[in-house]
Write an enzyme that holds these catalytic residues in place. Structure first.
Site, PDB file in Angstrom:
ATOM      1  N   THR B 174       0.821  -1.215   0.000  1.00 53.71           N
ATOM      2  CA  THR B 174       0.000   0.000   0.000  1.00 53.71           C
ATOM      3  C   THR B 174       0.858   1.269   0.000  1.00 53.71           C
ATOM      4  OG1 THR B 174      -0.220  -0.080   2.400  1.00 53.71           O
ATOM      5  CG2 THR B 174      -1.987  -1.089   1.130  1.00 53.71           C
ATOM      6  N   ASP B 175       2.116   1.150   0.393  1.00 46.86           N
ATOM      7  CA  ASP B 175       3.016   2.306   0.251  1.00 46.86           C
ATOM      8  C   ASP B 175       3.206   2.656  -1.219  1.00 46.86           C
ATOM      9  OD1 ASP B 175       4.660   3.095   2.937  1.00 46.86           O
ATOM     10  OD2 ASP B 175       4.024   1.015   3.003  1.00 46.86           O
ATOM     11  N   ILE B 176       3.265   1.615  -2.042  1.00 54.29           N
ATOM     12  CA  ILE B 176       3.429   1.848  -3.486  1.00 54.29           C
ATOM     13  C   ILE B 176       2.186   2.566  -4.022  1.00 54.29           C
ATOM     14  CG2 ILE B 176       3.733   0.705  -5.736  1.00 54.29           C
ATOM     15  CD1 ILE B 176       6.176   0.412  -3.921  1.00 54.29           C
TER      16      ILE B 176
END
Lengths: 397, 452
Positions: B174-176
């Site tokens: 989810t950081d991406i």
């Protein structure tokens, strides 16, 4: 209500399916005036993709289409006719941005290459989203989500040690590329400032997927080791663990107060020095799992998630779509929006992805019916009702 | 025409992935990005994967992840836990356009550096706050690491083998997702400011950005009350659609067929085997119903062939197919290389980091015809203290020396060793034994075409 941040931007949207439409929906959410151009009679292929309202296949009842095309106006235009292309160029003169996701070469075959369009409108920003980009040896290769996930490198790092590589659910790569394309488009808009020239932006879905594996990639270029999917030893640390009624995802990343964790789980054995460091836990991961998993099973997933957070352990929880829709966090933040659609009725949609304090996103209109805004949009160009009848009879709109 | 963001200055207070990656795109787009760390708390991405797998010498300069994420940026140190550090930061705010941070929501307020304060210092400032769940709501203060956010956003429930448990990507996925939404948010706010002169505050919830990616499954629930589950590598309508073992160790190809035309092309490419004419494979629905048998038969053909060869053969026949590329194969991929996606960057040969040298890095996922983008190496720790404090703020050498004595600024971390659990450099044979890597190449410098 305040204007959207992008209410001065006019986008001509030639996109279909996911990677293009999510890009233009993001721009539309933040105020851009997006005119979606569809093929007369058929429209965007996403209209024929499920899920359908009440499972009834219908071009105005596709959940995928409705979700990805809200806040846009919709017109029909047949670009394979000379008249269609002439009208398209009239629309183009008024536009700031054109977004398309045809296969590379299709726009050229229609005589609508960037160079041609730039001559008509030097300020035009044109964003082309394609599977592999507008150049390179795979340019004309065919793709689907799974092909992009494989070639983008994400698939190799996903899955179990002793199983085949796995793709993420749904169409993650195309969504990532769409958000990337929206950012790319904005960078070109900002670059031109008040009245600088536009440019052509080339977005590759494969590369948007590859962004996700930068760590494994630099790991190889820094050490020569080829990272793979979940390891033989210690994969429990990345697992979703079963509770009484679903799964939680404990995160043992960063600093974890291990004594506190053993107290929280009511499992003093976890405080044993053999589990002291992460490396220790990996080396004793089978014992670790044998101690932890039965304790996890004593809880329900919601209770455990919230209790862990109260103890400041950053657990994740495996939410289903039902859980997500009823999430008190998302509800309180007003994430979901409701819109009335003339055919599909009143439905709940995921809203915009971020909150801007001065120029918030707005749910202004549901996705357009096929050709819904023909009169309005062509009327602005000076076409009369009579003209439109002729165009309709000629299969142009 | 200058780079898209030339003239824009960004203060990057991010840590780990989400914000530093969002700001990486802005840096490559030409913004002057000043990454802010402190000697007490260097960014954790500096630790964990090191050049030549060693933490000897200047280990804080040799972290692979930091050096990827922070290309094209400048790096300074300010200890914000000290009042002088906070004052120094406020001076920089006066000459900046954008501030980005991904602390948990209470941190900036506790430091007295929340948006309302910064806006008073610089009225048109744009501030991006990225957090797990957003700055409001009952979960605002919940801990959120990317590894736990993928399940929370509903993605993991839809990911996994059929009949297996939910699965995560194995990276902070989810950081991406949220990083590129962060980039977009800032660009929208910059355009808004260009037109209106007004700055603003952006509240980005990693959870909300990630839920976007499963929109159609959400709609299936809100429209039909259906809770979708896991399909492995299968597709709701296409067959064949899956992954097939190829010749060699852990080599695979994926194939998907969506039409009668592609099915005929696949049969042709496979040499028109007798089974392809059987009744059970006569049309799309029949193939979908018998896909297990179909998969087995296709794999009999792929198993003795190279995964690249299978891809090229099938693609030339008109069938969507792709080799499952390993991280190594990504770096060597002829398509990505020809498109200029792989960039070689050379790091300074300073004492204690001689082994870093030249390395390949992944580039930008888009190209711009009028403003071509290029990569520059990541900065050294505190490399631009002089630039920021002397040139931008006009401090004297004496003033800077005093801040250094007081520990407000500096150019090396306080810790003598990596301060992160994953930092221990495990020898490659052990990593292979544990199954973290598939194999390793002693001669990978040669394979990657690097100098020396």
């Amino acid at each position: 209500m305040a204007d959207g941040a992008l209410s001065h931007i006019k986008v001509l949207d030639l996109t279909h399916y996911i990677a293009g439409p999510y890009c233009t929906r993001l721009l539309a959410d933040y105020g851009a005036e997006v005119i979606k151009v569809e093929k007369p009679g058929e429209g965007d292929g996403a209209r024929r993709c499920g899920p359908f309202l009440h499972d009834e296949p219908h071009p105005e009842k596709s959940g995928l289409f409705l979700y990805l095309n809200s806040n846009k106006r919709g017109i029909t235009l047949n670009l394979k006719t000379e008249t269609g292309r002439r009208i398209f160029k009239e629309l183009l003169r008024e536009a700031d941005v054109l977004v398309e996701n045809f296969r590379p070469g299709v726009m050229a075959s229609l005589g609508l290459e960037y160079e041609d369009l730039h001559r008509i409108n030097p300020k035009l920003v044109m964003t082309s989203i394609s599977n592999f980009g507008q150049s390179g040896p795979y340019r004309d290769y065919k793709a689907s989500e799974i092909v992009l996930y494989a070639l983008g490198g994400m698939m190799y790092i996903m899955g179990n040690y002793d199983r085949e590589p796995l793709k993420h659910g749904l169409s993650q790569g195309q969504y990532l590329a769409a958000a990337t394309a929206a950012a790319a488009t904005m960078s070109a808009i900002y670059a031109q400032g008040e009245d600088g020239p536009g440019q052509h932006v080339d977005v590759s879905i494969m590369e948007a997927v590859t962004e996700g594996i930068f760590w494994p990639a630099v790991a190889y270029s820094y050490s020569g080791g080829v990272p793979r999917r979940r390891p033989k030893v210690g994969s429990v640390f990345d697992a979703c663990m079963p509770t009484k009624d679903g799964y939680v995802a404990p995160v043992f990343y960063g600093y974890v107060d291990w004594d506190a964790f053993s107290r929280f789980m009511d499992c003093p054995e976890l405080a044993d020095p053999k589990f002291a460091s992460h490396a220790d836990r990996v080396m004793h991961s089978e014992e670790f799992a044998a101690l932890l998993l039965p304790k996890i099973r004593e809880w329900s997933k919601d209770e455990l998630f919230h209790a862990a957070q109260d103890w400041r352990f950053a657990f994740g929880i495996v939410n289903t779509t039902e859980d997500v829709v009823h999430s008190p966090q998302l509800r309180e933040r007003g994430f979901f929006v409701e819109m009335d659609h003339p055919v599909a009725g009143r439905l709940t949609y995921p809203g915009a992805p971020f909150k801007l304090s001065e120029s918030p996103a707005q749910a202004r209109r549901p996705a357009p019916l096929l050709g819904q805004h023909n009169e309005e949009v062509y009327g602005r160009l000076g076409y009369t009702g009579g003209d439109l009848v002729k165009l309709r009879e000629g299969g142009i709109i | 025409m200058g780079l898209p963001l030339s003239g824009i200055r960004v203060l990057d207070l991010g840590s780990a992935w989400a914000i530093p990656i969002a700001i990486r795109y802005l840096a490559i787009l030409g913004a002057e990005v000043i990454r802010i760390e402190s000697c007490a708390r260097p960014d954790i991405s500096r630790f964990g994967t090191h050049a030549e797998n060693t933490t000897e010498g200047r280990f804080w300069e040799t972290g692979a992840r930091f050096n990827h994420i922070n290309v094209n940026k400048k790096d300074i140190t300010i200890d914000l836990s000290m009042p002088k550090g906070v004052a120094l930061f406020k001076e920089l705010v006066k000459v900046s356009d954008v501030i980005a941070e991904n602390f948990s929501p209470r941190v900036m307020r506790n430091l007295g550096l929340h948006y309302e304060v910064l806006r008073d210092i610089k009225p048109d400032i744009i501030m991006l706050s990225s957090s797990g769940f957003g700055a409001s709501g009952p979960w605002a203060h919940y801990g959120a690491w990317g590894m736990g956010m993928e399940p929370t956003a509903g993605i993991s429930h839809l990911t996994g083998y059929i009949d297996g448990p939910p699965m995560k990507a194995g990276i902070p996925y989810t950081d991406i997702i949220s990083s590129v939404h962060g980039t977009l948010a800032i660009l929208i706010a910059l355009e808004h400011r260009r037109r209106t002169g007004r700055g603003q505050w952006i509240d980005l919830s990693q959870n909300e950005a990630a839920v976007q990616q499963i929109g159609e499954a959400i709609m299936d629930y809100t429209m039909n009350g259906r809770v979708q589950g896991r399909m492995g590598n299968r597709h709701p309508s296409m067959a064949p659609h899956g992954i097939y073992r190829c010749r060699g160790n852990d080599k695979w190809v994926v194939i998907s067929v969506s039409s009668e035309e592609e099915w005929k092309a696949l049969c042709d490419a496979l040499g028109d085997p007798p089974w392809s004419r059987e009744q059970r494979f006569r049309d799309g629905l029949s193939r979908w119903r018998h896909q297990e048998e179909l998969d087995r038969l296709i794999e009999e053909w792929t198993i003795s062939r190279d995964h690249h060869e299978v891809m090229h053969t099938l693609q030339q026949a008109g069938v969507p197919a792709g080799a499952v590329l390993t991280p190594k194969e990504i770096l060597l991929d002829p398509h990505l290389r020809e498109r200029g996606y792989i960039h070689k960057l050379t790091h300074p040969r300073l004492e204690g980091m001689e082994l870093l040298g030249t390395r390949p890095y992944l580039g930008m996922p888009w190209r711009m015809s009028r403003t071509p983008l290029s990569l520059e190496r990541s900065p050294l720790f505190g490399e631009h203290n002089g630039y920021a404090f002397a040139e931008l703020l006009g401090m004297t050498q004496e003033e800077m020396a005093e801040l250094e004595r007081e520990g407000v600024i500096g150019n090396r971390p306080l810790a003598d060793e990596p301060t992160y659990w994953g930092a221990a450099t495990v020898p490659l044979p052990v990593l292979k034994e544990l199954g973290y890597i598939e194999e390793w190449d002693e001669n990978y410098h040669e394979i990657l075409g690097l100098d020396g």
